[in-house]
Structure formats: structure tokens, C-alpha cells
Design an enzyme around this catalytic site. Structure first.
Site, PDB file in Angstrom:
ATOM      1  N   ARG A 123      -4.999  -3.191  13.430  1.00 29.03           N
ATOM      2  CA  ARG A 123      -6.230  -3.268  12.633  1.00 29.03           C
ATOM      3  C   ARG A 123      -7.495  -3.447  13.470  1.00 29.03           C
ATOM      4  O   ARG A 123      -8.532  -2.859  13.168  1.00 29.03           O
ATOM      5  CB  ARG A 123      -6.124  -4.418  11.638  1.00 29.03           C
ATOM      6  CG  ARG A 123      -5.174  -4.092  10.531  1.00 29.03           C
ATOM      7  CD  ARG A 123      -5.034  -5.222   9.555  1.00 29.03           C
ATOM      8  NE  ARG A 123      -4.158  -4.798   8.476  1.00 29.03           N
ATOM      9  CZ  ARG A 123      -3.696  -5.601   7.529  1.00 29.03           C
ATOM     10  NH1 ARG A 123      -4.021  -6.878   7.542  1.00 29.03           N
ATOM     11  NH2 ARG A 123      -2.918  -5.136   6.584  1.00 29.03           N
ATOM     12  N   HIS A 140     -11.237 -10.021   6.308  1.00 25.06           N
ATOM     13  CA  HIS A 140      -9.997 -10.008   5.545  1.00 25.06           C
ATOM     14  C   HIS A 140      -9.096 -11.209   5.769  1.00 25.06           C
ATOM     15  O   HIS A 140      -8.445 -11.690   4.841  1.00 25.06           O
ATOM     16  CB  HIS A 140      -9.228  -8.737   5.937  1.00 25.06           C
ATOM     17  CG  HIS A 140      -7.934  -8.542   5.229  1.00 25.06           C
ATOM     18  ND1 HIS A 140      -7.843  -8.444   3.855  1.00 25.06           N
ATOM     19  CD2 HIS A 140      -6.659  -8.419   5.690  1.00 25.06           C
ATOM     20  CE1 HIS A 140      -6.566  -8.255   3.499  1.00 25.06           C
ATOM     21  NE2 HIS A 140      -5.827  -8.261   4.591  1.00 25.06           N
ATOM     22  N   LEU A 144     -10.325  -4.703  -1.078  1.00 24.65           N
ATOM     23  CA  LEU A 144      -9.405  -4.071  -0.130  1.00 24.65           C
ATOM     24  C   LEU A 144      -8.725  -2.847  -0.712  1.00 24.65           C
ATOM     25  O   LEU A 144      -8.268  -2.849  -1.855  1.00 24.65           O
ATOM     26  CB  LEU A 144      -8.312  -5.085   0.240  1.00 24.65           C
ATOM     27  CG  LEU A 144      -7.259  -4.542   1.212  1.00 24.65           C
ATOM     28  CD1 LEU A 144      -7.788  -4.579   2.628  1.00 24.65           C
ATOM     29  CD2 LEU A 144      -5.973  -5.329   1.119  1.00 24.65           C
ATOM     30  N   GLN A 164     -10.028 -11.461  11.290  1.00 24.54           N
ATOM     31  CA  GLN A 164      -9.655 -10.053  11.138  1.00 24.54           C
ATOM     32  C   GLN A 164     -10.570  -9.306  10.170  1.00 24.54           C
ATOM     33  O   GLN A 164     -10.751  -9.716   9.030  1.00 24.54           O
ATOM     34  CB  GLN A 164      -8.226  -9.957  10.613  1.00 24.54           C
ATOM     35  CG  GLN A 164      -7.751  -8.521  10.439  1.00 24.54           C
ATOM     36  CD  GLN A 164      -6.243  -8.436  10.311  1.00 24.54           C
ATOM     37  OE1 GLN A 164      -5.687  -8.703   9.256  1.00 24.54           O
ATOM     38  NE2 GLN A 164      -5.578  -8.076  11.390  1.00 24.54           N
ATOM     39  N   GLU A 213      -3.538  -1.179   3.465  1.00 25.97           N
ATOM     40  CA  GLU A 213      -3.032  -0.369   4.577  1.00 25.97           C
ATOM     41  C   GLU A 213      -1.885   0.535   4.113  1.00 25.97           C
ATOM     42  O   GLU A 213      -1.517   1.491   4.801  1.00 25.97           O
ATOM     43  CB  GLU A 213      -2.544  -1.318   5.672  1.00 25.97           C
ATOM     44  CG  GLU A 213      -2.248  -0.687   6.985  1.00 25.97           C
ATOM     45  CD  GLU A 213      -2.201  -1.752   8.088  1.00 25.97           C
ATOM     46  OE1 GLU A 213      -3.224  -2.426   8.321  1.00 25.97           O
ATOM     47  OE2 GLU A 213      -1.134  -1.910   8.701  1.00 25.97           O
ATOM     48  N   ARG A 267      -3.612  -9.956  13.561  1.00 22.94           N
ATOM     49  CA  ARG A 267      -2.376  -9.953  12.771  1.00 22.94           C
ATOM     50  C   ARG A 267      -1.972  -8.535  12.412  1.00 22.94           C
ATOM     51  O   ARG A 267      -2.821  -7.712  12.050  1.00 22.94           O
ATOM     52  CB  ARG A 267      -2.597 -10.748  11.474  1.00 22.94           C
ATOM     53  CG  ARG A 267      -1.487 -10.602  10.468  1.00 22.94           C
ATOM     54  CD  ARG A 267      -1.692 -11.469   9.262  1.00 22.94           C
ATOM     55  NE  ARG A 267      -2.696 -11.000   8.339  1.00 22.94           N
ATOM     56  CZ  ARG A 267      -2.465 -10.156   7.316  1.00 22.94           C
ATOM     57  NH1 ARG A 267      -1.272  -9.661   7.101  1.00 22.94           N
ATOM     58  NH2 ARG A 267      -3.458  -9.811   6.511  1.00 22.94           N
ATOM     59  N   PHE A 312       3.588   0.487   8.455  1.00 23.27           N
ATOM     60  CA  PHE A 312       2.347  -0.280   8.499  1.00 23.27           C
ATOM     61  C   PHE A 312       1.804  -0.226   9.919  1.00 23.27           C
ATOM     62  O   PHE A 312       2.515   0.129  10.861  1.00 23.27           O
ATOM     63  CB  PHE A 312       2.617  -1.731   8.053  1.00 23.27           C
ATOM     64  CG  PHE A 312       1.973  -2.071   6.722  1.00 23.27           C
ATOM     65  CD1 PHE A 312       2.245  -1.329   5.588  1.00 23.27           C
ATOM     66  CD2 PHE A 312       1.091  -3.139   6.615  1.00 23.27           C
ATOM     67  CE1 PHE A 312       1.646  -1.636   4.374  1.00 23.27           C
ATOM     68  CE2 PHE A 312       0.483  -3.457   5.404  1.00 23.27           C
ATOM     69  CZ  PHE A 312       0.764  -2.704   4.292  1.00 23.27           C
ATOM     70  N   HIS A 372     -10.568  -5.925   8.217  1.00 20.76           N
ATOM     71  CA  HIS A 372      -9.622  -4.887   7.791  1.00 20.76           C
ATOM     72  C   HIS A 372     -10.333  -3.540   7.787  1.00 20.76           C
ATOM     73  O   HIS A 372     -11.490  -3.446   7.354  1.00 20.76           O
ATOM     74  CB  HIS A 372      -9.105  -5.230   6.384  1.00 20.76           C
ATOM     75  CG  HIS A 372      -7.930  -4.427   5.952  1.00 20.76           C
ATOM     76  ND1 HIS A 372      -8.029  -3.095   5.626  1.00 20.76           N
ATOM     77  CD2 HIS A 372      -6.633  -4.761   5.777  1.00 20.76           C
ATOM     78  CE1 HIS A 372      -6.827  -2.654   5.285  1.00 20.76           C
ATOM     79  NE2 HIS A 372      -5.966  -3.644   5.366  1.00 20.76           N
TER      80      HIS A 372
END
Ligand SMILES: Cc1cc2nc3c(=O)[nH]c(=O)nc-3n(C[C@H](O)[C@H](O)[C@H](O)COP(=O)(O)OP(=O)(O)OC[C@H]3O[C@@H](n4cnc5c(N)ncnc54)[C@H](O)[C@@H]3O)c2cc1C
Length: 559
Positions: free
Chosen positions: A273, A337, A239, A227, A242, A372, A114, A229
Site C-alpha cells: 500500500r 486508513h 474506502l 497508512q 483493495e 501493514r 491482496f 490507503h
């Protein structure tokens, strides 16, 4: 009036983890949720949950460093140390409860890569990890006999002598309003995604928990850190996890270049991100986008792998972008996000208000700081959900119930009736909500500046006035969703206020808060948290807290 030692607001992962722990410890605990618990937004989590397991040569300290760097050094390192140290046990205990994680070729728990992490440490169940965790925890709390008030909507918190002693709640099926008295209340009411439009979040993510706490004077921290994304669908903001980049997807511009080479030559598409979203937005702004998007390309991974590990997001592309990623690139762009900020808590979930705890996306411990890392949120919900449940258990053992009765609901009953009594005017909640979300998305997105944020603040004042005139056409009591949506809108306006005030206050760029008019990080003046709270006279107050640094000194951040 109902009563329970511990009342948990929220039936998502944080809430059910808290309830599970408190119940196991022998206290009387109840969960209240505005949706059936397994419909909570945790259900949407796709990619996985992080943990550094030593049997694959990983170390919690490495996970900790990646998280600190990902946060752009704003997160509190004592909290990160706890989260990363406890992550392995948390994942294993979820497996023992019944979560069937994907396995690798050797039959061990499988991992995927990730963003922002130097090692693959994301454990997963295909691309529906949240759903798998949520269903198992739900079974577990039912087995323990936890009382669940499902489809009950929390209207406000009850305060007595500056302590939180319960909540006023509407049973949506009947419209009846009840008092639930409690010795401790844990808010685990999730995020505020729909304060922005579009968002990857479900329609229920309206920031109720943060607003409830804000209304009783608990400070909200790091709220400016929102955030975006990197991979959301243009059509509806849905979404594409990821996990796609974790499995090796490329990001391409209109010229067919893997543009991340320019911005993050080491980590490429798997930079953190905020970095990837900024890079995409720059490509789009400088004319190398494709119809306001860039392209996500997984074709080289082959149809077999796509079906096995990315099946759900392949289907999302087909359904909502008319693009089958097995055969063509999918247009994507940065989209709202996650809220890194939230109700300020300590590492045991305690807020500044006695008797009031918070955990999960609604809270800010702060383990995410300015940005994050993917797959750290599920971990946050479980670790700090459990710790809140544990601490609340200890707290209630020496507490008596407050001396309150059903009259504690009178204020809310009058308020709701006055909304229902409005019978003239044309203002509808939907129009206000859309304008509100679009304003936030225009001025508090990937790039921000003073003028835009001030414009958003002025618009917010206008929307508050309009909100007070919203007409609820359904005057009935049974499942009055028209009324519920209107109540949610008020919560959203409070959240927006805290976000904009925090963003205007931070005079630098850090993590997700990137100001075109102040593009540099300024550790000397702004290596600190911003707290926004509402005072007794209804005014707002700004406060600061130093960032807790244990072992990782701030450095220049590059990927
Ligand atoms: C599409 C998507 C994919 C994601 N994938 C990942 C991932 O792979 N890994 C990862 O780590 N994170 C992921 N995240 C983030 C993560 O899923 C969330 O941050 C996390 O699940 C939030 O859990 P929670 O328990 O805090 O809240 P939620 O699961 O949102 O639960 C909130 C609960 O509060 C209740 N509630 C709210 N308001 C009220 C009210 N007024 N009255 C009564 N009840 C109320 C709701 O009914 C619900 O039960 C993803 C997020 C999205 C949007």
C-alpha cells in the site's frame, strides 16, 4: 462499583476474541464498549483475512516473508512468525463458529489476491468480511454469558501501586459515572483514524485506547507509521477495498496509462500500500492526475463478477462519487486508513504496565512495522486478541482485587463537571476537531518534511489551548454526545502528539513514513522502533527498541 476478573475495553474483533477466550477459560470477564458491539469499526472491514493454508500449497513462512517485506523490515519477526503460524487455525476456528466464507468452484474456502503478497491467501465473505466475523463472535460471547456494558464510555484507567486495577466508565444512557474494578484490563479500543481528516475510519475511531494507555505511562510505539490507503473516494474519504485490485482492477492516470508499470513492474497495482499510494501521489503531484485523483478501472472484470464480489463498493461509488464502476472508472486518491503503531505490547498482549494488556489496532506488537499488508489486520485482532485473553486469564488466577472503591471516580467526576460548567466563549469541539484533522492530513500524509511536521506540532499546541475552552452546550446527562465528542477530542490530541513526535524523531524514509527531505531508508541508524511515552510530570519521553530479526535480513525493497 462493579467488578470482573478481566475487563475488556472494546467490543470489536480484538476485544470480543479476547473476551471469548477468557470466558472459555472460566474467568469472569466483561466487555465495555462505547457503541453496541456489532457497530464497532471492525464491521467496516471489507476485503478479507490472510492465512497460508497448506492444502493449497501455501506456507506460513511465505506469508511471514511477505509481511516482513511489506513492513519495510520494521516489524518484529518473532511476532510475525506467531501470527502467520497461527493464522490457519484462527480462520478455521472462525469458520467452525459459524462464519460463512466464500467458497471456490471446488467447494473449498475461496481466496483472493491482496497487495504485497506473492500468493492469493485472503479468505473473505464477499466485501463484508469484518461484519461476518463480528456478528459471529458477538453471538458466541452472548452464548457464553459474557457481561457486555454497551454504550458505556471509558474515561480513564485506574492505577494503584503502578498497576492497572480497573477503569472509570460513563454509562451514556444515564450519564452516571461508575468504577469497574478488575484484576486485569485489556484495551482493544481500535484505531485513531479520525485524528486525520478525511479518513476511511468511522467517526468513533478517535484513538481513545492509545490515549488512555499513554496517560498512565505506557509507551506508544511506531506511531509515525500511518497508512494511507491507495483507493479512497475524494468526496468523503470512504474506502474502496483493495479487493477491487485483488480481483484485477487497473489504476490509470489522466493519460490512460497503467502507471504502476513504472513504479512496481512485477506486482503492478498489487504492490504494497505505501508503494501504491506514493506512486499515485507522485502522478497527481506531477500533473497526471484527474482533479486531484487517479482512476480505478474495473470495467474489464464484467458486471457479473463486480456484482458478486464487489457489490458493496460498486454501490459506494454510485452513492458518493456518482460513478458506476461497472460502466466507468472511479476517481480515487490515497487516504488515511490505519495506524500501524499503538500501545507497545509483547506477543501475549502485555504492556509495560502490570495488569494492562492491549490487542488489535490499538496495540503495536509489532506485526505491521512501517506498512501493514491488506487483510493482516483482521488476523492481528484475532490472533493477538486470543493470546491476550489467554495470558490475562493466567495472570488473574493468582491476583486479588485492589483495595479501591467508588472514590476512584472522583477525579473524572470533577473533570467532567468543570467542562460542563464552562459557560462563556465560542469554541466548539467540531471546529477544533476539523482543523486538527486537516492539519494532520496536510503535514503527516503520504509525503512529509521537517518544516511541515514542525508546523503541525505548533498547531497542536494552539489546538490544545483551544480544547481547554470548548463549550458543551448540552448540560444534560442523558446521551450527552456533545460531551462525549469533546472527551474524544482530548484523546485525539494525545494521539497526534505521539504521531508527530515519532515522525519528527525518525530521520529517514521507511514504509509509510516518507520524508521528501530524507528520502532514503537508513538501516544503520534507524532500523529500530521509536517509543513515545508520557512521564509522571506530564513531559514526553522518547525511547528506542531494536527490531527483532529472526530469519529475514533487511534487503532492498522493490515490487
Ligand atoms: C473501511 C475499512 C476496511 C477495512 N478492511 C479490512 C480488511 O478487509 N481486512 C483487514 O485485515 N483489515 C481491514 N481493515 C482494518 C480493520 O478493520 C481494523 O483494523 C480492525 O477491525 C480493528 O479492530 P479492533 O477490534 O482493533 O477495533 P474496533 O473494531 O474498531 O473496535 C474498537 C472497540 O473499542 C470501543 N471503544 C473505543 N473507545 C472506547 C471508549 N472510550 N470507551 C468504551 N469503548 C470504546 C468501540 O466501541 C469498539 O467496540 C479495514 C479498515 C477500514 C477502515
Amino acid at each position: 462499583m462493579y467488578e470482573h476478573d478481566v475487563l475488556v475495553i472494546g467490543g470489536g474483533l480484538a476485544g470480543m476474541r479476547a473476551a471469548f477466550t477468557a470466558s472459555q477459560n472460566g474467568v469472569d470477564v466483561a466487555v465495555v464498549s462505547k457503541v453496541y458491539p456489532v457497530r464497532s469499526h471492525s464491521n467496516a472491514a471489507q476485503g478479507g483475512i490472510n492465512a497460508a493454508l497448506t492444502d493449497r500449497g501455501d506456507k506460513w513462512e511465505d506469508h511471514g516473508y511477505d509481511t516482513v517485506k511489506g513492513s519495510d523490515y520494521l516489524a518484529d519477526q518473532d511476532a510475525i512468525e506467531i501470527m502467520c503460524r497461527e493464522a490457519g487455525d484462527e480462520v478455521i476456528s472462525m469458520e467452525h463458529m459459524g462464519v460463512i466464507f466464500n467458497r471456490d468452484e471446488e467447494g473449498k474456502l475461496g481466496v483472493r489476491s491482496f497487495g504485497g503478497q506473492r500468493q492469493a491467501r485472503t479468505f473473505f465473505v464477499a466485501d463484508f468480511t469484518g461484519q461476518a466475523l463480528l456478528h459471529v463472535l458477538h453471538e458466541q460471547i452472548l452464548k457464553l454469558g459474557v457481561r457486555v456494558y454497551e454504550e458505556w464510555f471509558v474515561l480513564s484507567l485506574i492505577m494503584e501501586d503502578s498497576e492497572c486495577v480497573g477503569a472509570v466508565v460513563m454509562e451514556m444512557k444515564s450519564g452516571d459515572i461508575h468504577v469497574i474494578r478488575a484484576k486485569a484490563v485489556i484495551i482493544a479500543a481500535g484505531g485513531l483514524g479520525r485524528v486525520f481528516e478525511p479518513s476511511t475510519n468511522a467517526l468513533i475511531c478517535t484513538g481513545d485506547g492509545m490515549a488512555l494507555a499513554y496517560q498512565v505511562g505506557a509507551p506508544l510505539m511506531d506511531m509515525e507509521m500511518v497508512q494511507y490507503h491507495p483507493t479512497t473516494l475524494k468526496s468523503n474519504g470512504a474506502l474502496l477495498s483493495e479487493a477491487a485490485r485483488g480481483e484485477g482492477a487497473y489504476l490509470l492516470n489522466s493519460e490512460g496509462d497503467r502507471f504502476m508499470e513504472k513504479y512496481a513492474p512485477n506486482m503492478m497495482e498489487l504492490a504494497s500500500r505505501d508503494v501504491v499510494s506514493r506512486s499515485e501521489q507522485t502522478e497527481i503531484n506531477e500533473g497526471r492526475g484527474v482533479d486531484g485523483c487517479v482512476l480505478l478501472d474495473v470495467r474489464h472484470l464484467g458486471e457479473k463478477l463486480i456484482n458478486e464480489k464487489l457489490g458493496q463498493i460498486r454501490q459506494l461509488g454510485i452513492d458518493f462519487a456518482d460513478a458506476d464502476m461497472a460502466h466507468e472508472p472511479v476517481p480515487i486518491r490515497p487516504g488515511m486508513h490505519y495506524q500501524m503503531g499503538g500501545i507497545k505490547t509483547d506477543v501475549d498482549g502485555r504492556t509495560n504496565v502490570p495488569g494492562l494488556y492491549a490487542a488489535g489496532e490499538t496495540a503495536c506488537v509489532s506485526v505491521h512495522g512501517g506498512n501493514r499488508l491488506g487483510a493482516n489486520s483482521l488476523l492481528d485482532t484475532l490472533v493477538f486478541g486470543r493470546r491476550s485473553g489467554q495470558h490475562a486469564t493466567d495472570y488473574v488466577k493468582s491476583k486479588q482485587y485492589a483495595n479501591i472503591d467508588d472514590s476512584a471516580a472522583n477525579g473524572d467526576k470533577t473533570r467532567l463537571q468543570s467542562i460542563l460548567d464552562r459557560d462563556s466563549g465560542t469554541e466548539l469541539f467540531g471546529a477544533v476537531r476539523r482543523e486538527h484533522g486537516e492539519t494532520m492530513n496536510s503535514h503527516l500524509a503520504v509525503y512529509r518534511d521537517q518544516t511541515g511536521m514542525e508546523t503541525a506540532f505548533e498547531k497542536l499546541k494552539e489546538l490544545r489551548i483551544r480544547n481547554d475552552k470548548v463549550i458543551v452546550h448540552d448540560k444534560g446527562k442523558v446521551f450527552n454526545t456533545n460531551l462525549i465528542f469533546t472527551l474524544e477530542l482530548s484523546f485525539m490530541l494525545d494521539c497526534a502528539e505521539a504521531i508527530i513526535l515519532g515522525a519528527l524523531e525518525r530521520k529517514e524514509s521507511r514504509g509509510a513514513h516518507t520524508r521528501t527531505d530524507m528520502p532514503d531508508r537508513d538501516d544503520e541508524n534507524w532500523l529500530k522502533h521509536i517509543l513515545i511515552s508520557r512521564t509522571n510530570d506530564g513531559e514526553t519521553a522518547v525511547d528506542y527498541l531494536p527490531v527483532k530479526i529472526t530469519q529475514w535480513e533487511p534487503q532492498i525493497r522493490s515490487y
